[in-house]
Design a protein around this motif. Sequence first.
Motif, short mmCIF file in Angstrom:
data_model
loop_
_atom_site.label_atom_id
_atom_site.label_comp_id
_atom_site.label_asym_id
_atom_site.label_seq_id
_atom_site.Cartn_x
_atom_site.Cartn_y
_atom_site.Cartn_z
N GLY A 1 4.03 5.24 -6.33
CA GLY A 1 4.42 6.36 -5.49
C GLY A 1 5.38 5.94 -4.39
O GLY A 1 6.37 5.24 -4.63
N ASP A 2 5.09 6.36 -3.15
CA ASP A 2 6.00 6.06 -2.05
C ASP A 2 5.97 4.59 -1.63
O ASP A 2 6.71 4.18 -0.72
CB ASP A 2 5.71 6.96 -0.85
CG ASP A 2 4.25 6.89 -0.41
OD1 ASP A 2 3.51 5.99 -0.88
OD2 ASP A 2 3.83 7.74 0.40
N GLY A 3 5.14 3.78 -2.27
CA GLY A 3 5.12 2.35 -1.99
C GLY A 3 6.12 1.58 -2.85
O GLY A 3 6.36 0.39 -2.60
N TYR B 1 0.85 -1.21 0.00
CA TYR B 1 0.00 0.00 0.00
C TYR B 1 0.88 1.25 0.00
O TYR B 1 2.03 1.23 0.46
CB TYR B 1 -0.91 0.02 1.22
CG TYR B 1 -1.99 -1.04 1.20
CD1 TYR B 1 -3.27 -0.74 0.73
CD2 TYR B 1 -1.74 -2.32 1.64
CE1 TYR B 1 -4.27 -1.71 0.71
CE2 TYR B 1 -2.72 -3.31 1.62
CZ TYR B 1 -3.99 -2.98 1.16
OH TYR B 1 -4.97 -3.95 1.13
N SER B 2 0.34 2.33 -0.51
CA SER B 2 1.06 3.60 -0.52
C SER B 2 0.05 4.74 -0.40
O SER B 2 -1.17 4.50 -0.33
CB SER B 2 1.87 3.76 -1.81
OG SER B 2 1.01 4.00 -2.92
N SER B 3 0.54 5.96 -0.41
CA SER B 3 -0.35 7.12 -0.37
C SER B 3 -1.18 7.23 -1.64
O SER B 3 -2.19 7.93 -1.69
CB SER B 3 0.46 8.40 -0.16
OG SER B 3 1.43 8.55 -1.20
N GLU B 4 -0.73 6.51 -2.69
CA GLU B 4 -1.47 6.50 -3.96
C GLU B 4 -2.63 5.51 -3.94
O GLU B 4 -3.49 5.51 -4.82
CB GLU B 4 -0.52 6.13 -5.12
CG GLU B 4 0.68 7.03 -5.26
CD GLU B 4 0.30 8.44 -5.64
OE1 GLU B 4 -0.69 8.59 -6.38
OE2 GLU B 4 0.97 9.39 -5.19
N GLY B 5 -2.63 4.63 -2.94
CA GLY B 5 -3.69 3.61 -2.86
C GLY B 5 -3.09 2.22 -2.70
O GLY B 5 -2.07 2.04 -2.07
#
Length: 475
Positions: free
Chosen positions: A193-195, A166-170
């Motif tokens: 993203g950050d994931g 999971y990431s801030s993008e979903g």
Amino acid sequence: MEKLFKLKQNGTTVRTELVAGLTTFMTMAYILALNPNLLTNFGADGGSVLWNGVFLATCIASAIGMFVMAFLANKPFGLAPGMGLNSFFAVVVANIVSITGMTYLESFQAALGIILIEGIVFVVLSIFNIREKIVQAIPLGIRLGISPAIGLMLMNIGLGSNVGVYSSEGGPYYVMRDFFGSLTAGLAKSTMGDGYPTMVLTVITMFVGLFIIIILDHHHVKGSVILGMLCACVVYWIGEATVLGTAPFASLKTASFVPAFSDMAQTTLFHLNFKGLVQVGWFTMITLVITFCIIDMFDTIGTLVGTASKANMLDEDGNMPQMREALTADAVGTIAGSLTGTSTVTTFVESASGVEAGGRTGLTALTTGILFLASIFIAPIAAIIPAAATSSALIYVGILMMGGLKNIKFDEMDQLVPVALMIIAVPISGSIGHGIGIGMISYTIMKLFTGKAKEVSVLTYVISAIFLVKFFLPV
């Protein structure tokens, strides 16, 4: 141990069985947290009190099933609430809520009544050898194809759904679909993203563990699977600390090692809401029981036959000795699950990892069962095992089980077609039982319309007809 489990007769030792049991436990440990997550909507339905009850029920019911497997059947198979069946159980609970207007907890307790009925039905069927006769009614070709079908399913789980990032993008983002499935690494990075760093660490961990297992096995190192998983764990923990900047063992500082037995007594232990179940309607209730029975029966049969085939436990006719006792174990586990507070307990496909580690007797199942029971007190420790490490074992065992394809007669269409359809249906549907059903239907149709109808047993026709109704009759 020799008297109980006949170790020499089965060509194994106490040490090998203990390592195999630990290996099975590590590949199954994810169910300890995932099962209560699924059944309580990740703690949202019923809060932490119900979650704690389901968690303890998962540990206890699984252990009971494995103890029966160990002492009654003397087989190395692990049992726990089945994936797919627990998701279906959660859907049933939600439907009971909408139909009756009861609370989630009351509906959950009503659904436990369905599981109890299913378990009792299975005990009766097992005692009278009916389930064993159903196993024998599955054509030999399909039985031989179950092992590679499970192998492909294990690889699909290991590379696909076992690790979700999971990431801030979903999310969740998966290894095969979102990492290897991206056109370029840049596109994968922008999507996640950050994931993305977590995904890279996951992929590296997974393949480091896999190839360590393969290399150790090539050099005939005992316990290669468990050693590879441990190495993968170390790689992931180091990556967490140095690359991701997170503390791998931070959760242990605030973790509670005291079992919440009071929560279990309050929510799930012997809380069977038959009065609420009747409100669903008799027809719906009977339909649900039959559905649970069909899915569980053929998932269990498929897992037992497929894993036993890998362990060379099948006789020349493709049958497994002590099949009745092994089937009884999951029936008893299911009853235990209904009384303690969890969905259907079934034989786990991850048992193949313990078999590959050398497990051949009930001592493997006993070891795994004891570890499940001990998880009541050490759950926080089991929780720090990264999913990427278990993927290494799942992929490796899946590759080995694919070797069962050599037993298929590819020049006989009435064997090739059902097996080919089953092999693709099992990983895509996520159900061994549904894959067997598609294989049975295609086998029967081919025999029926190629002038070989008399070669098909009456029970095979009946099973095929039941699956046709199951697949196509909306209720």
